[in-house]
Design an enzyme around this catalytic site. Structure first.
Site, PDB file in Angstrom:
ATOM      1  N   GLY A  10       0.808  -1.208   0.000  1.00 21.87           N
ATOM      2  CA  GLY A  10       0.000   0.000   0.000  1.00 21.87           C
ATOM      3  C   GLY A  10       0.843   1.259   0.000  1.00 21.87           C
ATOM      4  N   LEU A  12       1.422   3.550   2.308  1.00 21.59           N
ATOM      5  CA  LEU A  12       2.299   3.693   3.467  1.00 21.59           C
ATOM      6  C   LEU A  12       3.343   2.592   3.510  1.00 21.59           C
ATOM      7  CD1 LEU A  12       3.168   5.036   6.040  1.00 21.59           C
ATOM      8  CD2 LEU A  12       1.292   3.884   7.236  1.00 21.59           C
ATOM      9  N   ASP A  36      -2.281 -13.370   5.544  1.00 21.94           N
ATOM     10  CA  ASP A  36      -3.699 -13.138   5.781  1.00 21.94           C
ATOM     11  C   ASP A  36      -3.850 -12.700   7.231  1.00 21.94           C
ATOM     12  OD1 ASP A  36      -6.406 -13.127   6.140  1.00 21.94           O
ATOM     13  OD2 ASP A  36      -6.757 -15.127   5.296  1.00 21.94           O
ATOM     14  N   THR A  62      -9.731   0.482   4.041  1.00 24.35           N
ATOM     15  CA  THR A  62      -9.842   1.940   3.926  1.00 24.35           C
ATOM     16  C   THR A  62     -10.933   2.402   2.963  1.00 24.35           C
ATOM     17  OG1 THR A  62      -8.104   1.965   2.233  1.00 24.35           O
ATOM     18  CG2 THR A  62      -7.418   2.283   4.524  1.00 24.35           C
ATOM     19  N   THR A 101      -6.448   6.834  12.243  1.00 22.39           N
ATOM     20  CA  THR A 101      -6.993   7.830  11.323  1.00 22.39           C
ATOM     21  C   THR A 101      -7.703   8.977  12.021  1.00 22.39           C
ATOM     22  OG1 THR A 101      -8.666   8.084   9.560  1.00 22.39           O
ATOM     23  CG2 THR A 101      -9.069   6.392  11.181  1.00 22.39           C
ATOM     24  N   TYR A 125     -16.112   2.862   9.039  1.00 25.68           N
ATOM     25  CA  TYR A 125     -14.652   2.896   8.943  1.00 25.68           C
ATOM     26  C   TYR A 125     -14.043   3.465  10.220  1.00 25.68           C
ATOM     27  CZ  TYR A 125     -10.018   4.624   7.665  1.00 25.68           C
ATOM     28  OH  TYR A 125      -8.670   4.911   7.659  1.00 25.68           O
ATOM     29  N   LYS A 129     -11.779   1.449  13.085  1.00 27.54           N
ATOM     30  CA  LYS A 129     -10.427   1.915  13.408  1.00 27.54           C
ATOM     31  C   LYS A 129     -10.333   2.286  14.890  1.00 27.54           C
ATOM     32  CE  LYS A 129      -7.309   2.467  11.077  1.00 27.54           C
ATOM     33  NZ  LYS A 129      -6.177   1.526  10.821  1.00 27.54           N
ATOM     34  N   TRP A 148      -5.589  12.053   5.383  1.00 28.27           N
ATOM     35  CA  TRP A 148      -5.514  12.485   3.984  1.00 28.27           C
ATOM     36  C   TRP A 148      -4.207  12.032   3.317  1.00 28.27           C
ATOM     37  CZ3 TRP A 148      -7.941  17.984   3.065  1.00 28.27           C
ATOM     38  CH2 TRP A 148      -9.167  18.077   3.744  1.00 28.27           C
TER      39      TRP A 148
END
Length: 299
Positions: A10, A12, A36, A62, A101, A125, A129, A148
């Site tokens: 991803g 990050l 997994d 996400t 987040t 979401y 989180k 963001w």
């Protein structure tokens, strides 16, 4: 420092690989093709196999809007998998960082959110989180909230705006949601620095905020993206209209204000650069050539 990062493919995760290499760290990057997260046995096996000094959990569900109708999927990655990771790290005594987040906040504030401010997520979401945060906190992990995030190749708001600006003369972008864009590579560098400090006992395992320096809106971010892109090529877009959130309804509610206070992490010497610096790098990577190169023609 040997670091295992989940979500290694991803935005990050790729940043952790790049910044880790620059620091001289040994990075093991795992993603869905090799791990997994829903399988505790796989997690335990990977930690035993690689014996990292630090784990960074950059994996997450996400898809903010899709999560509203896929709660089980979001919970499996954002909360249940965090519990599996907590147990695996506890068994080996391995410190770890949980990435979270700004969506854990409801956006009702009018001053930057501090780490200890009450959370009140608006959608699935954010809820999942927040549940992952609670698990990580109880396990003694370090939590880093960000916002963001963008990177070369994305997928992120940057790539969406570049595509639309190449196709449409007018863009309509929300101007009443406030936050701080964050270059994934900068965030990755901060996580590695924080992890190294933690291993030396120089940073407590607590919650930190990290985001690009300087608040803006999605409209302001879009304007900066298009302006930077014009340094490389002509675009179809010649106007970006500011609209209200109500004019662009989505399945999941977004916080109207999610600017994060970064005082705590700055006190450790980890200072976020202006997000415009990372944006310039990403646009250069996406469009090619040095800044100021001749336009390649209208698209």
């Amino acid at each position: 420092m040997k670091v295992l990062v989940t979500g290694g493919h991803g935005q990050l995760g790729r940043g952790v690989v790049a910044r880790g290499a620059a620091r001289g760290d040994a990075i093991v990057a795992l993603d869905v093709d090799t791990l997994d997260l829903r399988d505790p046995a796989q997690l335990a096996d990977q930690l035993a196999r690689h014996a990292p000094e630090l784990v960074i959990n950059a994996a997450a569900y996400t898809a903010v809007d899709r999560a509203e109708t896929a709660r089980d999927d979001a919970h499996a990655i954002n909360a249940a998998a965090v519990d599996h990771l907590a147990r695996a790290c506890a068994d080996r005594g391995t410190p770890w960082i949980q990435v979270s987040t700004d969506y854990v906040f409801d956006g009702a504030a009018r001053a930057p959110y501090r780490e200890d401010d009450p959370i009140a997520p608006l959608g699935v979401y954010g809820e999942t989180k927040a549940a992952g945060e609670a698990i990580a906190r109880a396990a003694g992990a370090t939590i880093v909230r960000t916002a963001w995030v963008f990177a070369t190749r994305g997928p992120s708001f940057v790539q969406t705006m570049l595509r639309l600006a190449a196709e449409r003369p007018v863009l309509r972008v929300v101007a009443d949601q406030h936050g701080c864009p964050t270059w994934a590579d900068d965030l990755a560098g901060a996580l590695l620095a924080l992890g190294a400090l933690g291993l030396r006992g120089a940073a407590p395992a607590t919650t930190y905020h990290y985001c690009g320096d300087g608040p803006t809106t999605w409209h302001g971010f879009a304007t900066a993206i298009v302006g930077e892109a014009r340094r490389y090529r002509s675009l179809a877009c010649d106007r970006i209209d500011a609209i209200a959130t109500a004019d662009y309804p989505t399945p999941a509610r977004r916080p109207a204000y999610s600017v994060l206070d970064t005082t705590r992490i700055r006190a450790l010497g980890i200072v976020p650069p202006a997000w415009q610096i990372g944006l310039a790098r990403v646009i250069a990577d996406e469009l090619g050539g040095p800044p100021g190169a001749p336009p390649t023609g209208a698209t």
